[in-house]
Motif scaffolding. Structure first.
Motif, PDB file in Angstrom:
ATOM      1  N   GLN A 112       0.865  -1.173   0.000  1.00 46.60           N
ATOM      2  CA  GLN A 112       0.000   0.000   0.000  1.00 46.60           C
ATOM      3  C   GLN A 112       0.905   1.227   0.000  1.00 46.60           C
ATOM      4  N   GLY A 113       1.044   1.811  -1.181  1.00 46.80           N
ATOM      5  CA  GLY A 113       1.965   2.944  -1.309  1.00 46.80           C
ATOM      6  C   GLY A 113       3.392   2.457  -1.139  1.00 46.80           C
TER       7      GLY A 113
ATOM      8  N   LYS B 229       1.770  -3.887   4.061  1.00 48.46           N
ATOM      9  CA  LYS B 229       0.792  -4.163   5.113  1.00 48.46           C
ATOM     10  C   LYS B 229       0.494  -5.653   5.132  1.00 48.46           C
ATOM     11  N   SER B 230       0.420  -6.222   6.321  1.00 44.13           N
ATOM     12  CA  SER B 230       0.056  -7.635   6.414  1.00 44.13           C
ATOM     13  C   SER B 230      -1.202  -7.766   7.266  1.00 44.13           C
TER      14      SER B 230
END
Length: 166
Positions: A91-92, A96-97
């Motif tokens: 994300q960007g 993220k997990s």
């Protein structure tokens, strides 16, 4: 002799006891006497709340999960009654997990003890990734009698196969 694919790792004496119940057509009665109730957790939202309550009670310091759901794709042919997964997404500039717990849909109609056992098992993976001694000790802490429930669940799966409910 009936092949008990879910019970092959157990001692022959236990397998013989189950075969005896099968031969006398008493396996279903044994299970319904031992586990007469059905749970009320029928939606993914209710399952999430159920898992979150167990996590808050026993694993406050464990990583949180983002999603809990009943999964129609999990079945016995894949040898999975539940899954814990971590999905990573970009994300960007960040990675993220998200952690997910999935429970096989067959547990919608199972005894509450079996649902609890599967959820406890998957929650224990938040702290212990492998099925080692510490993992099973944690399962036993969260669900006293865990090993007996695991055996009885395997007996239940055997009964389901005999009924043609795969």
């Amino acid at each position: 002799m009936t092949v008990l694919k879910y019970l092959q790792a157990y001692p022959q004496t236990l397998q013989d006891q189950v075969r005896h119940l099968i031969e006398r057509d008493q396996l279903g009665a044994y299970l319904s006497d031992r586990y007469p109730a059905k749970h009320a957790v029928q939606s993914d939202k209710a399952l999430y709340a159920y898992a979150l309550e167990l996590k808050q009670e026993f694993l406050r310091n464990a990583p949180s999960f983002d999603k809990v759901l009943f999964d129609n794709r999990l079945d016995l042919t894949h040898r999975a009654l539940g899954l814990h997964t971590t999905i990573s997404r970009v994300q960007g500039a960040k990675l993220k997990s998200k952690k997910e717990l999935r429970v096989a849909s067959l547990f919608k109609d199972a005894a509450p003890e079996f649902l609890n056992m599967i959820v406890v098992h998957e929650l224990a993976h938040l702290k212990e990734s492998d099925h080692n001694k510490a993992f099973y000790k944690l399962c036993e802490y969260m669900q006293p009698g865990y090993h007996q429930l695991e055996f009885d669940l395997r007996v239940y799966l055997t009964w389901r196969d005999l009924q043609g409910k795969t």
